[in-house]
Motif scaffolding. Structure first.
Motif, PDB file in Angstrom:
ATOM      1  N   GLU A 178       0.877  -0.931  -0.085  1.00  0.00           N
ATOM      2  CA  GLU A 178       0.021   0.004  -0.034  1.00  0.00           C
ATOM      3  C   GLU A 178       0.847   1.256  -0.034  1.00  0.00           C
ATOM      4  N   ALA A 179       0.163   2.443  -0.353  1.00  0.00           N
ATOM      5  CA  ALA A 179       1.034   3.686  -0.612  1.00  0.00           C
ATOM      6  C   ALA A 179       1.445   4.033   1.080  1.00  0.00           C
ATOM      7  N   GLY A 180       2.630   4.631   0.998  1.00  0.00           N
ATOM      8  CA  GLY A 180       3.199   5.184   2.410  1.00  0.00           C
ATOM      9  C   GLY A 180       2.663   6.358   2.779  1.00  0.00           C
ATOM     10  N   GLU A 181       2.822   6.699   4.118  1.00  0.00           N
ATOM     11  CA  GLU A 181       2.481   8.030   4.283  1.00  0.00           C
ATOM     12  C   GLU A 181       3.184   9.324   3.504  1.00  0.00           C
ATOM     13  N   GLU A 182       4.455   9.284   3.182  1.00  0.00           N
ATOM     14  CA  GLU A 182       5.131  10.018   2.395  1.00  0.00           C
ATOM     15  C   GLU A 182       4.887  10.086   0.887  1.00  0.00           C
ATOM     16  N   PRO A 183       4.901  10.821   0.341  1.00  0.00           N
ATOM     17  CA  PRO A 183       4.285  10.957  -1.149  1.00  0.00           C
ATOM     18  C   PRO A 183       5.654  10.088  -1.868  1.00  0.00           C
ATOM     19  N   GLY A 184       5.186   9.323  -2.763  1.00  0.00           N
ATOM     20  CA  GLY A 184       6.025   8.477  -3.572  1.00  0.00           C
ATOM     21  C   GLY A 184       6.573   7.441  -2.869  1.00  0.00           C
ATOM     22  N   THR A 185       6.007   6.884  -1.482  1.00  0.00           N
ATOM     23  CA  THR A 185       6.709   5.728  -0.967  1.00  0.00           C
ATOM     24  C   THR A 185       5.498   4.435  -0.950  1.00  0.00           C
ATOM     25  N   LEU A 186       6.216   3.461  -0.920  1.00  0.00           N
ATOM     26  CA  LEU A 186       5.353   2.221  -0.877  1.00  0.00           C
ATOM     27  C   LEU A 186       5.645   1.358   0.415  1.00  0.00           C
ATOM     28  N   VAL A 187       4.776   0.746   0.973  1.00  0.00           N
ATOM     29  CA  VAL A 187       4.931  -0.004   2.407  1.00  0.00           C
ATOM     30  C   VAL A 187       4.590  -1.480   1.903  1.00  0.00           C
ATOM     31  N   GLN A 188       5.286  -2.498   2.226  1.00  0.00           N
ATOM     32  CA  GLN A 188       5.210  -3.777   2.130  1.00  0.00           C
ATOM     33  C   GLN A 188       4.892  -4.513   3.402  1.00  0.00           C
ATOM     34  N   HIS A 189       3.732  -5.233   3.429  1.00  0.00           N
ATOM     35  CA  HIS A 189       3.470  -5.777   4.550  1.00  0.00           C
ATOM     36  C   HIS A 189       3.769  -7.248   4.474  1.00  0.00           C
TER      37      HIS A 189
END
Length: 320
Positions: A178-189
């Motif tokens: 899903e998209a991270g809190e900061e623009p242009g970042t991605l979070v993998q769970h």
């Protein structure tokens, strides 16, 4: 609504989320551990600055939090190592889990006491949940493709499908990305719900879907098909039975890149951080114990009496 998760960390995070009110912030002490690249601790000033930055991030997160429904008293968690160990048909699952968790927790000081607590709580939680669900209360199961959570989901569905009747069952699957809190970042769970910050749980409520009976039975079948395997892993979206050495290639890959003598705890951390396998440090440590028995590794120091067995130095042997 009953809420069900499959780790103590997920249960703790969920209960904190349910204790928060809209716009509220959960108070408490902040403890920060800060190490420089050379391994030396941070200065008091650096620790204080890091704590302030963390508290500010937490404050902003709670300000944007979606309120989480339900009561902490209606949330239940299992931590039974269900992705590990064969559980034959007709076996006493609690005695089986006692042996499996006893093996896993043997690497920790006072591990036996922790194991007995998990078994006792697991039995009590199972009885309570099945009684309430059979009486018609709806249940929501939070799961992911992390092996323990998917195994837990399928195991619990196998219990529900044996009931004469049960209330509604809702499933919430943690997105892989899903998209991270900061623009242009991605979070993998890839570590399950235990990694989710309490302020974020409410955001996932919209992902809940009611599970039809046919899906409950399909998931229960996955459990029955894999319960006698040494390990369970998620492959191509399904729970599959695999051998005890399933994760060995990733362990060996990291070992090959390590120096001849290395600290075992640091190497285990590197394995889990680099390969993101979704398994516990205890399982990696147990596989390395097997490599010691096979003569591939040898200890060169003893762990402290109050620490896990893998807090020691190992040396690679020629067979590796």
């Amino acid at each position: 609504m009953l809420n069900i998760v499959f780790s103590d960390s997920a249960l703790g995070s969920l209960k904190v989320a349910q204790s928060c009110r809209e716009g509220g912030v959960i108070g408490g002490a902040t403890s920060v551990i800060l190490l420089r690249e050379d391994g030396s601790p941070g200065t008091p000033e650096e620790l204080e600055r890091a704590a302030r930055e963390y508290e500010e991030r937490e404050r902003r997160a709670w300000e944007k939090a979606v309120p989480m429904d339900g009561s902490p008293g209606d949330s239940y968690g299992f931590s039974l190592g269900l992705s590990q160990g064969a559980i034959p048909q007709g076996a006493d699952i609690w005695e089986d889990r006692r042996q499996m968790l006893g093996r896993q927790f043997s690497i920790y000081p006072n591990g036996g006491e922790v194991m007995e607590e998990l078994i006792s709580r697991g039995k009590e939680t199972t009885d309570t949940l099945l009684r309430r669900i059979e009486a018609g209360e709806p249940a929501r199961v939070w799961y992911s493709d992390e092996p323990e959570e998917r195994s837990g989901l399928c195991w619990f569905m196998s219990l529900l499908t044996r009931l004469p009747s049960h209330g509604e069952v809702w499933l919430v699957k943690l997105p892989g990305w899903e998209a991270g809190e900061e623009p242009g970042t991605l979070v993998q769970h890839d570590s399950g719900w235990g990694e989710i910050d309490p302020a974020r749980w409410g955001r996932y409520l919209s992902l809940g879907e009611q599970a039809e009976e046919i899906l409950c039975r399909a998931l229960a079948r996955e459990w029955e098909e894999t319960r006698e395997a040494p390990l369970r892993a998620v492959i191509n979206g399904r729970l599959r039975g695999v051998g005890e050495d399933f994760y060995d290639p990733w362990i060996l890959d990291t070992l090959e890149k390590a120096p001849e003598e290395f600290h075992q705890a640091r190497l285990i951390g590197e394995i889990l951080g680099r390969h993101r396998l979704g398994i516990s440090d205890a399982w990696v440590a147990l596989r390395m114990e097997e490599m010691i028995r096979q003569g591939m590794l040898e200890p060169t120091s003893q762990p402290p009496e109050d620490g896990p067995v893998y807090h020691r130095w190992l040396r690679k042997r020629e067979r590796l």
